[in-house]
Design an enzyme around this catalytic site. Structure first.
Site, PDB file in Angstrom:
ATOM      1  N   SER A 118       0.822  -1.208   0.000  1.00  0.00           N
ATOM      2  CA  SER A 118       0.000   0.000   0.000  1.00  0.00           C
ATOM      3  C   SER A 118       0.851   1.251   0.000  1.00  0.00           C
ATOM      4  O   SER A 118       0.330   2.341  -0.176  1.00  0.00           O
ATOM      5  CB  SER A 118      -0.951  -0.007   1.195  1.00  0.00           C
ATOM      6  N   HIS A 139      -2.082  -2.896  -6.809  1.00  0.00           N
ATOM      7  CA  HIS A 139      -2.649  -2.496  -5.522  1.00  0.00           C
ATOM      8  C   HIS A 139      -4.169  -2.537  -5.549  1.00  0.00           C
ATOM      9  O   HIS A 139      -4.812  -1.762  -6.259  1.00  0.00           O
ATOM     10  CB  HIS A 139      -2.144  -1.076  -5.166  1.00  0.00           C
ATOM     11  N   GLU A 151      -4.583  -0.074  -8.676  1.00  0.00           N
ATOM     12  CA  GLU A 151      -3.499   0.835  -9.075  1.00  0.00           C
ATOM     13  C   GLU A 151      -2.354  -0.038  -9.610  1.00  0.00           C
ATOM     14  O   GLU A 151      -1.917  -0.965  -8.916  1.00  0.00           O
ATOM     15  CB  GLU A 151      -2.985   1.641  -7.880  1.00  0.00           C
ATOM     16  N   ASN A 189      -4.010   6.246  -1.497  1.00  0.00           N
ATOM     17  CA  ASN A 189      -3.644   6.399  -0.088  1.00  0.00           C
ATOM     18  C   ASN A 189      -3.109   7.786   0.231  1.00  0.00           C
ATOM     19  O   ASN A 189      -3.263   8.274   1.353  1.00  0.00           O
ATOM     20  CB  ASN A 189      -2.629   5.332   0.320  1.00  0.00           C
TER      21      ASN A 189
END
Ligand code: CAA
Length: 282
Positions: A118, A139, A151, A189
């Site tokens: 992450s 991801h 991602e 994130n």
């Protein structure tokens, strides 16, 4: 679909979700974890997740049985030899991931090694591998069976062919892939976790209750869940680790982790997985 099984390393929340989506999309999966009991929990969680799809009539009982038959679990990393693609979803510990990538690149010279990290640098992970051009970020988002984004993170060394192969796999899983450079926190994130951190500051300052902070973003910004509940879903330890990566990566004080978040992690209040975070769970 792929003739070779896809390897999944790590049977925690993310590994379980990734394995579930793969077997539902007709891929055979070899799910590896060091702990046998964790593999047992993963099998139960996948059975339950597929059960939800049967209850919603998105899957038949016989599709569920076939999907479960495509899932093979193992505590031997060697069993992943021969997989064309291996998706790593181990805990976010740099030394652990680097060791896994080194071992996997010896084990499976031609495999594409995709990490679900992450926040860690893909370029650093690729650097420990024999074929760094075959290392890439893939991801997923929690809950993996529900959220449609992947991602695809390109390390400095990643080849175009590797990116294209992973984008194709994401499409086969019914996900939308977005390409993103190897930058701290990638896109989601970097946007999402500072919001959770800021919500922790609001709570720490006594500006509003946890319930009202969450209600604010659900009802005032149409988020499916409030930021504190989302932090509990992601895991407060994971949120803290991401804030630290952002702070270190950009050297900008705007990414300082909230002291309340740090204290909660130190106390073991990690969110849903520990039964208590900003909210309490049964
Ligand atoms: N398998 C299959 N289907 C599942 C499932 C599973 N494991 N879990 C849930 N579902 C399905 C349910 O059956 C339901 O289907 P229908 O829409 O057909 O009814 C649907 O998903 C929604 O589930 P629920 O009704 O149980 O719950 P909800 O409507 O309250 O939604 C939620 C829950 C999906 C978690 C929603 O609140 C949400 O999307 N929240 C935001 C989550 C988010 O932002 N995640 C990203 C976190 S960041 C991250 O993951 C990356 C990182 O690196 C930290």
């Amino acid at each position: 679909m792929s003739e070779q099984p896809v390897g999944v390393v790590g049977a925690g929340t993310m590994g379980q979700g990734i394995a579930q989506v793969l077997v539902t999309s007709s891929f055979s999966v070899k799910l590896y974890d060091v702990a046998d009991d964790q593999l047992g929990r993963a099998q139960q969680a996948i059975d339950k997740g597929l059960g939800k799809l049967v209850a919603k009539e998105k899957l038949t009982e016989s599709d569920k049985t076939s999907a479960l038959a495509r899932l093979d679990t193992t505590t031997a990393l060697d069993a992943l030899r021969g997989c064309e693609i291996i998706i790593e979803a181990a805990p976010e510990q740099p030394a652990l991931k680097e060791k896994l990538f080194r071992d996997l690149s010896h084990l499976s010279h031609d495999a594409i090694l995709a990490s679900n990290t992450s926040s860690l640098s893909l370029t650093r992970l690729a650097a420990v591998c024999e074929r760094p051009e075959r290392v890439v970020g893939m991801h997923f988002f929690n809950p993996v069976p529900v959220l449609k984004l992947v991602e695809v993170i390109r390390a400095e060394q990643t080849s175009d062919a590797t990116v294209a192969r992973i984008e194709r796999l994401a499409g086969d899983l019914g996900k939308t892939a977005v390409a993103i450079a190897d930058s701290p926190g990638f896109a989601v994130n970097r946007l999402l976790v500072p919001m959770i951190n800021e919500a922790a500051f609001l709570l720490q300052e006594g500006a509003a209750s946890a319930a009202d902070i969450d209600a604010s973003m659900k009802l005032g910004a149409a988020h499916p869940m409030g930021p504190l509940a989302l932090g509990d879903l992601i895991g407060l330890d994971v949120c803290l680790a991401i804030m630290e990566v952002l702070q270190e990566g950009f050297g900008d004080p705007k990414y300082r982790p909230c002291p309340l978040l740090k204290r909660m992690v130190a106390a073991g209040y990690l969110g849903r997985k520990s039964g208590r975070g900003f909210h309490v769970y049964e």
